[in-house]
Design an enzyme around this catalytic site. Structure first.
Site, PDB file in Angstrom:
ATOM      1  N   SER A  74     -57.934  -1.574 -43.307  1.00 34.57           N
ATOM      2  CA  SER A  74     -58.713  -1.423 -42.302  1.00 34.57           C
ATOM      3  C   SER A  74     -58.053  -0.697 -41.145  1.00 34.57           C
ATOM      4  CB  SER A  74     -59.598  -2.744 -41.914  1.00 34.57           C
ATOM      5  OG  SER A  74     -59.981  -3.363 -43.013  1.00 34.57           O
TER       6      SER A  74
HETATM    7  N1  SAH Z   1     -58.774  -5.972 -44.787  1.00 34.74           N
HETATM    8  C1  SAH Z   1     -58.254  -5.274 -45.835  1.00 34.74           C
HETATM    9  C2  SAH Z   1     -59.539  -4.427 -46.277  1.00 34.74           C
HETATM   10  C3  SAH Z   1     -59.140  -3.743 -47.747  1.00 34.74           C
HETATM   11  S1  SAH Z   1     -60.784  -2.726 -47.855  1.00 34.74           S
HETATM   12  C4  SAH Z   1     -57.066  -4.272 -45.431  1.00 34.74           C
HETATM   13  O1  SAH Z   1     -57.306  -4.142 -44.326  1.00 34.74           O
HETATM   14  O2  SAH Z   1     -56.211  -3.879 -46.327  1.00 34.74           O
HETATM   15  C5  SAH Z   1     -62.002  -4.101 -48.560  1.00 34.74           C
HETATM   16  C6  SAH Z   1     -61.607  -4.732 -50.013  1.00 34.74           C
HETATM   17  O3  SAH Z   1     -62.689  -5.286 -50.376  1.00 34.74           O
HETATM   18  C7  SAH Z   1     -61.122  -3.831 -51.182  1.00 34.74           C
HETATM   19  O4  SAH Z   1     -59.875  -3.895 -51.405  1.00 34.74           O
HETATM   20  C8  SAH Z   1     -62.232  -4.116 -52.087  1.00 34.74           C
HETATM   21  O5  SAH Z   1     -61.845  -3.979 -53.525  1.00 34.74           O
HETATM   22  C9  SAH Z   1     -62.818  -5.474 -51.617  1.00 34.74           C
HETATM   23  N2  SAH Z   1     -63.801  -6.155 -52.230  1.00 34.74           N
HETATM   24  C10 SAH Z   1     -65.015  -5.126 -52.201  1.00 34.74           C
HETATM   25  N3  SAH Z   1     -66.275  -6.064 -52.664  1.00 34.74           N
HETATM   26  C11 SAH Z   1     -65.636  -7.359 -52.982  1.00 34.74           C
HETATM   27  C12 SAH Z   1     -65.969  -8.558 -53.269  1.00 34.74           C
HETATM   28  N4  SAH Z   1     -67.279  -8.776 -53.812  1.00 34.74           N
HETATM   29  N5  SAH Z   1     -65.131  -9.615 -53.564  1.00 34.74           N
HETATM   30  C13 SAH Z   1     -63.853  -9.540 -53.092  1.00 34.74           C
HETATM   31  N6  SAH Z   1     -63.527  -8.239 -52.812  1.00 34.74           N
HETATM   32  C14 SAH Z   1     -64.208  -7.235 -52.458  1.00 34.74           C
END
Ligand code: SAH
Length: 225
Positions: free
Chosen positions: A70
């Protein structure tokens, strides 16, 4: 505030401080604990080494598996709006790179974080351990179902955008607890903050945003809707 496996001295100290000043403070982030945490956490370790020089830029960047870390401001505003004081138990959905998990670990007492893509979670775990963060528990799974074993949570933060607030997450909040989540369609969302009160759930909307899809039983379906 400190990290046991990391002293804050590295090649990226200057870009990290500039990120905090230009992207966070100038845009209105005032919570001093959020600011201190983001000054400390080595964000470049949470992206591929070759992208390290981009880690402090003002946008999300790829972390593999079609997912992104993010944008720093999004991490800051979501953490700030939870108004954490340090004693809380927090649930995070969408560990991704583990960056926000690291920031939350400095702001709360215990963090539980769920990621649906195994390889991302394993990478995140390695980096978190390498900087000496031990108050987090991670698991692979569908975060829209929450994590019942450790419920209720003082705060819940969701880092992927869904069509609505997943019901199990509201159920797993304490009274007075806060949940923050991007809600909308797959092109754009708005951050919604829900507060659980004895009189019901109160929801306020604020920042427009664009997150990757929240995929799961109470999110979008893996293929299409
Ligand atoms: N705060 C994290 C954001 C990563 S992007 C960072 O800064 O790295 C969001 C993440 O949510 C992705 O890795 C995706 O695989 C995950 N995601 C999507 N749906 C999900 C779910 N139902 N349960 C757990 N993770 C999920």
């Amino acid at each position: 505030m400190k990290l046991n496996g990391y002293n804050g001295e590295d090649l990226y100290k200057k870009p990290r401080n500039e990120m905090v000043e230009n992207q966070l403070v100038r845009r209105g982030i005032t919570d001093q604990r959020v600011i201190a945490a983001m000054r400390l956490v080595p964000r470049h370790l949470f992206v591929e080494e070759a992208l390290g020089y981009k880690a402090y830029d003002d946008y999300p960047i790829p972390i593999g598996e079609k997912q992104t870390i993010s944008q720093p401001f999004m991490v800051a505003t979501m953490c700030e709006q939870l108004r954490l004081k340090g004693h809380e138990k927090v649930l995070e959905i969408g560990t991704g790179s583990g960056y926000q998990t690291a920031v939350l670990s400095l702001l709360a007492s215990q963090v539980y974080s769920i990621e649906r893509i195994g390889p991302l979670l394993f990478k995140a775990r390695k980096v978190l351990e390498s900087v000496g963060i031990h108050n987090v528990a991670l698991k692979v799974g569908d975060g829209t179902l929450g994590w019942k074993d450790f419920a209720p949570y003082d705060a819940i933060t969701v880092s992927a955008g869904g069509p609505e607030i997943p019901k199990p997450l509201l159920e797993q909040l304490v009274d007075g607890g806060k949940l923050i989540i991007p809600v909308g369609n797959e092109v754009g969302q708005v951050l919604e903050i829900a507060v659980k009160t004895p009189g019901g759930i109160k929801i306020a909307e604020n920042t427009p945003c664009t997150f990757v899809r929240l995929i799961g039983e109470y999110g979008w379906r893996e293929n299409g809707n």
